[in-house]
Design an enzyme around this catalytic site. Sequence first.
Site, short mmCIF file in Angstrom:
data_model
loop_
_atom_site.label_atom_id
_atom_site.label_comp_id
_atom_site.label_asym_id
_atom_site.label_seq_id
_atom_site.Cartn_x
_atom_site.Cartn_y
_atom_site.Cartn_z
N ALA A 72 -6.18 26.93 54.95
CA ALA A 72 -5.72 26.45 56.46
C ALA A 72 -4.21 27.78 56.36
CB ALA A 72 -5.52 25.23 56.57
N CYS A 132 -8.87 34.05 62.92
CA CYS A 132 -8.40 33.28 62.94
C CYS A 132 -9.01 31.87 62.87
CB CYS A 132 -7.24 32.86 62.54
SG CYS A 132 -6.03 32.19 61.26
N GLY A 219 -15.21 33.78 49.82
CA GLY A 219 -15.69 33.57 48.62
C GLY A 219 -17.15 34.11 48.52
C1 LIG Z 1 -5.89 32.60 51.58
C2 LIG Z 1 -6.06 34.22 52.99
C3 LIG Z 1 -5.71 33.88 53.61
C4 LIG Z 1 -5.81 34.62 54.67
N1 LIG Z 1 -5.67 35.79 56.15
C5 LIG Z 1 -5.94 36.87 57.04
C6 LIG Z 1 -4.76 36.97 57.95
O1 LIG Z 1 -4.09 36.65 57.98
N2 LIG Z 1 -5.57 37.57 59.01
C7 LIG Z 1 -6.92 37.82 58.90
O2 LIG Z 1 -7.47 38.65 59.40
N3 LIG Z 1 -8.07 37.40 57.91
C8 LIG Z 1 -7.90 37.03 57.00
N4 LIG Z 1 -8.23 36.00 55.72
C9 LIG Z 1 -9.50 36.65 55.94
C10 LIG Z 1 -10.04 37.53 54.70
O3 LIG Z 1 -9.57 38.01 55.22
C11 LIG Z 1 -11.39 37.70 54.92
O4 LIG Z 1 -11.93 37.59 55.95
C12 LIG Z 1 -12.00 36.57 54.35
O5 LIG Z 1 -11.44 35.91 53.47
C13 LIG Z 1 -13.67 36.95 53.77
O6 LIG Z 1 -13.71 37.50 52.20
P1 LIG Z 1 -13.70 37.02 50.96
O7 LIG Z 1 -14.99 35.95 51.14
O8 LIG Z 1 -13.77 38.02 50.44
O9 LIG Z 1 -12.52 36.31 50.40
C14 LIG Z 1 -7.62 35.44 54.51
C15 LIG Z 1 -8.65 34.73 53.80
C16 LIG Z 1 -7.97 34.12 52.35
C17 LIG Z 1 -8.53 33.03 51.82
#
Ligand SMILES: Cc1cc2nc3c(=O)[nH]c(=O)nc-3n(C[C@H](O)[C@H](O)[C@H](O)COP(=O)(O)O)c2cc1C
Length: 307
Positions: A72, A132, A219
């Site tokens: 968050a 988001c 994840g």
């Molecule tokens: C710490 C963190 C910060 C994130 N910040 C953004 C962001 O600034 N803008 C956005 O569109 N998605 C953001 N996301 C979402 C990721 O880009 C992605 O859509 C999501 O984590 C799913 O992919 P993953 O499971 O490989 O992490 C963030 C995710 C995490 C874990």
Amino acid sequence: MIKPDLTVNFAGIAMKNPVTVASGTFGYGSEYAAYLDLNRLGAIVVKGISMDPVMGNPLPRTHETRSGMMNAIGLQNPGYAEFVSDYMPFLRTLDVPLIVNVWGRTIEQYEAVVRAFDVLDGVAGLELNVSCPNIKQGGNLFGTNLDLFREVVDAARKQTQLPLIVKLSPNVADITAFAKAAESCGADGLSLINTLPALAIDVETGRPILGNGTGGLSGPAIHPVAVKLVWEAAKSVSIPVMGMGGIDEVNDALEFLIVGASAVAVGTATFRDPRTVLRIIDGIEAYMQRHEYASLSEVIGTVDMNR
Ligand SMILES: Cc1cc2nc3c(=O)[nH]c(=O)nc-3n(C[C@H](O)[C@H](O)[C@H](O)COP(=O)(O)O)c2cc1C
């Protein structure tokens, strides 16, 4: 054996391979320069930028779960001007297309940040974050209400000639309605999925672990959910789709390509191993060699749902 062609044109952005990083998990690129050759990436997607600086949510902002993580952050970022002065000079030295993730709390704020990036040198495309779950206003509301969604995509489209990728929220009953709406409003591509809303409780205090209360789950836990949504979205539109959600191993990325994504993004796995993205690129190449595929078109969208 011939070297497979990993290049892909994603929404008008020429990528040397289909693999990029997920916004918010790779900082602004420079943070990772010591750990891997950034020029090997298909593209760099930076953390979400708004027009004005944002402090983000109270600590703690992240929490590890058994099969993923919750965050968050609250879209903390330095704002447009500081991003341009502090991070763009480094990003411009790279031979990698730069995709800037942008967001606002109101339609006007979205318009302002999109307009600002439209005239900035060195930006290959914009990713519109309407999904988001961790901010109180805007954010997910734009991503889950179809009328507001259309309004924000339409408004952003009018402000830029750059390739516009719309990042979809998984928190909707029918992802195809949002995919089609983005396409009809002029989006050049889609990316999905953002995190899923989640809650973890400290059982000793009875209070939420995250400072914000709830957070977004990412994840491995969300990967199969993401594959299903990417499959549905990809078959409902003719613009290209970028798949993300829990990519850790090469097969996770291949699943996205096979169900119709033309590019993929690695997110949470980067925190454990910053070089995951390179492992995925090499793994896709090895897979193509093993199957004697000359180009990615022999992989993308080849899913056979008959069992
Ligand atoms: C710490 C963190 C910060 C994130 N910040 C953004 C962001 O600034 N803008 C956005 O569109 N998605 C953001 N996301 C979402 C990721 O880009 C992605 O859509 C999501 O984590 C799913 O992919 P993953 O499971 O490989 O992490 C963030 C995710 C995490 C874990």
